[in-house]
Design a protein around this motif. Structure first.
Motif, PDB file in Angstrom:
ATOM      1  N   UNK A 283      68.533 -10.107  55.169  1.00 51.78           N
ATOM      2  CA  UNK A 283      67.759  -9.827  56.384  1.00 51.78           C
ATOM      3  C   UNK A 283      67.651  -8.332  56.648  1.00 51.78           C
ATOM      4  N   UNK A 284      68.657  -7.554  56.244  1.00 47.14           N
ATOM      5  CA  UNK A 284      68.564  -6.100  56.380  1.00 47.14           C
ATOM      6  C   UNK A 284      67.425  -5.536  55.544  1.00 47.14           C
ATOM      7  N   UNK A 285      67.197  -6.128  54.391  1.00 49.04           N
ATOM      8  CA  UNK A 285      66.091  -5.674  53.552  1.00 49.04           C
ATOM      9  C   UNK A 285      64.732  -6.079  54.115  1.00 49.04           C
ATOM     10  N   UNK A 286      64.666  -7.250  54.734  1.00 45.26           N
ATOM     11  CA  UNK A 286      63.378  -7.802  55.145  1.00 45.26           C
ATOM     12  C   UNK A 286      62.949  -7.328  56.525  1.00 45.26           C
ATOM     13  N   UNK A 287      63.847  -7.364  57.502  1.00 54.17           N
ATOM     14  CA  UNK A 287      63.469  -7.044  58.869  1.00 54.17           C
ATOM     15  C   UNK A 287      63.186  -5.556  59.035  1.00 54.17           C
ATOM     16  N   UNK A 288      62.180  -5.217  59.853  1.00 53.57           N
ATOM     17  CA  UNK A 288      61.875  -3.791  60.073  1.00 53.57           C
ATOM     18  C   UNK A 288      62.934  -3.119  60.940  1.00 53.57           C
ATOM     19  N   UNK A 289      63.067  -1.821  60.753  1.00 55.24           N
ATOM     20  CA  UNK A 289      64.059  -1.065  61.513  1.00 55.24           C
ATOM     21  C   UNK A 289      63.421  -0.093  62.490  1.00 55.24           C
ATOM     22  N   UNK A 290      62.096  -0.029  62.521  1.00 52.82           N
ATOM     23  CA  UNK A 290      61.421   0.922  63.395  1.00 52.82           C
ATOM     24  C   UNK A 290      61.212   0.383  64.809  1.00 52.82           C
ATOM     25  N   UNK A 291      61.005  -0.902  64.946  1.00 53.68           N
ATOM     26  CA  UNK A 291      60.718  -1.482  66.251  1.00 53.68           C
ATOM     27  C   UNK A 291      61.414  -2.829  66.375  1.00 53.68           C
ATOM     28  N   UNK A 292      61.734  -3.196  67.596  1.00 54.48           N
ATOM     29  CA  UNK A 292      62.366  -4.472  67.947  1.00 54.48           C
ATOM     30  C   UNK A 292      63.622  -4.735  67.109  1.00 54.48           C
ATOM     31  N   UNK A 293      64.382  -3.708  66.791  1.00 59.71           N
ATOM     32  CA  UNK A 293      65.524  -3.891  65.908  1.00 59.71           C
ATOM     33  C   UNK A 293      66.635  -4.694  66.568  1.00 59.71           C
ATOM     34  N   UNK A 294      66.728  -4.663  67.904  1.00 58.23           N
ATOM     35  CA  UNK A 294      67.760  -5.450  68.574  1.00 58.23           C
ATOM     36  C   UNK A 294      67.470  -6.943  68.470  1.00 58.23           C
ATOM     37  N   UNK A 295      66.199  -7.312  68.595  1.00 57.56           N
ATOM     38  CA  UNK A 295      65.823  -8.721  68.453  1.00 57.56           C
ATOM     39  C   UNK A 295      66.048  -9.182  67.023  1.00 57.56           C
ATOM     40  N   UNK A 296      65.681  -8.342  66.063  1.00 57.87           N
ATOM     41  CA  UNK A 296      65.877  -8.715  64.668  1.00 57.87           C
ATOM     42  C   UNK A 296      67.360  -8.724  64.307  1.00 57.87           C
ATOM     43  N   UNK A 297      68.176  -7.935  64.997  1.00 59.11           N
ATOM     44  CA  UNK A 297      69.624  -7.997  64.827  1.00 59.11           C
ATOM     45  C   UNK A 297      70.134  -9.372  65.239  1.00 59.11           C
ATOM     46  N   UNK A 298      69.627  -9.881  66.345  1.00 55.62           N
ATOM     47  CA  UNK A 298      69.978 -11.225  66.812  1.00 55.62           C
ATOM     48  C   UNK A 298      69.536 -12.284  65.814  1.00 55.62           C
ATOM     49  N   UNK A 299      68.301 -12.177  65.323  1.00 58.47           N
ATOM     50  CA  UNK A 299      67.800 -13.152  64.364  1.00 58.47           C
ATOM     51  C   UNK A 299      68.511 -13.043  63.019  1.00 58.47           C
ATOM     52  N   UNK A 300      68.928 -11.842  62.654  1.00 59.83           N
ATOM     53  CA  UNK A 300      69.636 -11.649  61.392  1.00 59.83           C
ATOM     54  C   UNK A 300      70.920 -12.479  61.384  1.00 59.83           C
ATOM     55  N   UNK A 301      71.694 -12.366  62.437  1.00 63.58           N
ATOM     56  CA  UNK A 301      72.954 -13.103  62.484  1.00 63.58           C
ATOM     57  C   UNK A 301      72.745 -14.588  62.737  1.00 63.58           C
ATOM     58  N   UNK A 302      71.729 -14.944  63.485  1.00 64.11           N
ATOM     59  CA  UNK A 302      71.496 -16.373  63.695  1.00 64.11           C
ATOM     60  C   UNK A 302      71.067 -17.046  62.393  1.00 64.11           C
ATOM     61  N   UNK A 303      70.226 -16.395  61.612  1.00 67.27           N
ATOM     62  CA  UNK A 303      69.835 -16.966  60.321  1.00 67.27           C
ATOM     63  C   UNK A 303      71.012 -17.031  59.353  1.00 67.27           C
ATOM     64  N   UNK A 304      71.861 -16.015  59.367  1.00 68.70           N
ATOM     65  CA  UNK A 304      73.032 -16.021  58.495  1.00 68.70           C
ATOM     66  C   UNK A 304      74.002 -17.139  58.888  1.00 68.70           C
ATOM     67  N   UNK A 305      74.207 -17.337  60.181  1.00 67.00           N
ATOM     68  CA  UNK A 305      75.101 -18.404  60.623  1.00 67.00           C
ATOM     69  C   UNK A 305      74.527 -19.780  60.325  1.00 67.00           C
ATOM     70  N   UNK A 306      73.234 -19.948  60.503  1.00 65.25           N
ATOM     71  CA  UNK A 306      72.615 -21.240  60.195  1.00 65.25           C
ATOM     72  C   UNK A 306      72.701 -21.527  58.700  1.00 65.25           C
ATOM     73  N   UNK A 307      72.482 -20.511  57.868  1.00 68.15           N
ATOM     74  CA  UNK A 307      72.599 -20.696  56.418  1.00 68.15           C
ATOM     75  C   UNK A 307      74.024 -21.080  56.034  1.00 68.15           C
ATOM     76  N   UNK A 308      75.009 -20.454  56.650  1.00 71.74           N
ATOM     77  CA  UNK A 308      76.397 -20.803  56.379  1.00 71.74           C
ATOM     78  C   UNK A 308      76.717 -22.210  56.865  1.00 71.74           C
ATOM     79  N   UNK A 309      76.177 -22.590  58.019  1.00 70.75           N
ATOM     80  CA  UNK A 309      76.388 -23.951  58.518  1.00 70.75           C
ATOM     81  C   UNK A 309      75.766 -24.989  57.619  1.00 70.75           C
TER      82      UNK A 309
END
Length: 114
Positions: free
Chosen positions: A75-101
């Motif tokens: 997700x660090x490679x895919x999500x942009x870092x210029x805008x809305x990075x806090x929202x993508x930070x939330x989605x990054x960890x939610x996707x990682x946790x769902x994948x682990x689940x």
């Protein structure tokens, strides 16, 4: 680069959609928090179902943590870092946790129910 194509195809329209109104922004945050909670519940439930740590479950738990790490790196490679990075930070960890689940659910079904 491929991440620029993904960014232009997916994240730029998402940015314009969220900037249209506050309700769109709140909806995006709500979906992110809900998916984070679902991922955390999945991980918790399957850790409890597998029971106490022994040789077999320790390996499963370590591989589950590795899935979280891979998800965060991807997700660090895919999500942009210029805008809305806090929202993508939330989605990054939610996707990682769902994948682990999901990984834990598959391993639980394969190892403990057969």
């Amino acid at each position: 680069m491929i991440t620029d194509k993904i960014e232009n195809a997916i994240f730029t329209p998402l940015k314009t959609w969220t900037e249209q109104s506050n309700s769109n922004w709140n909806m995006l945050i709500g979906i992110g928090i809900l998916s984070l909670i679902v991922g955390m519940i999945l991980i918790y439930v399957f850790h409890k179902k597998m029971g106490a740590g022994d040789e077999r479950t320790n390996q499963i738990n370590l591989k589950s943590a590795l899935v979280v790490l891979y998800g965060v790196i991807l997700c660090d490679f895919i999500f942009p870092k210029e805008y809305m990075w806090q929202i993508f930070f939330l989605f990054k960890y939610s996707l990682a946790f769902i994948a682990s689940g999901i990984y834990l659910a598959i391993r639980y079904k394969k190892d403990f129910l057969s």
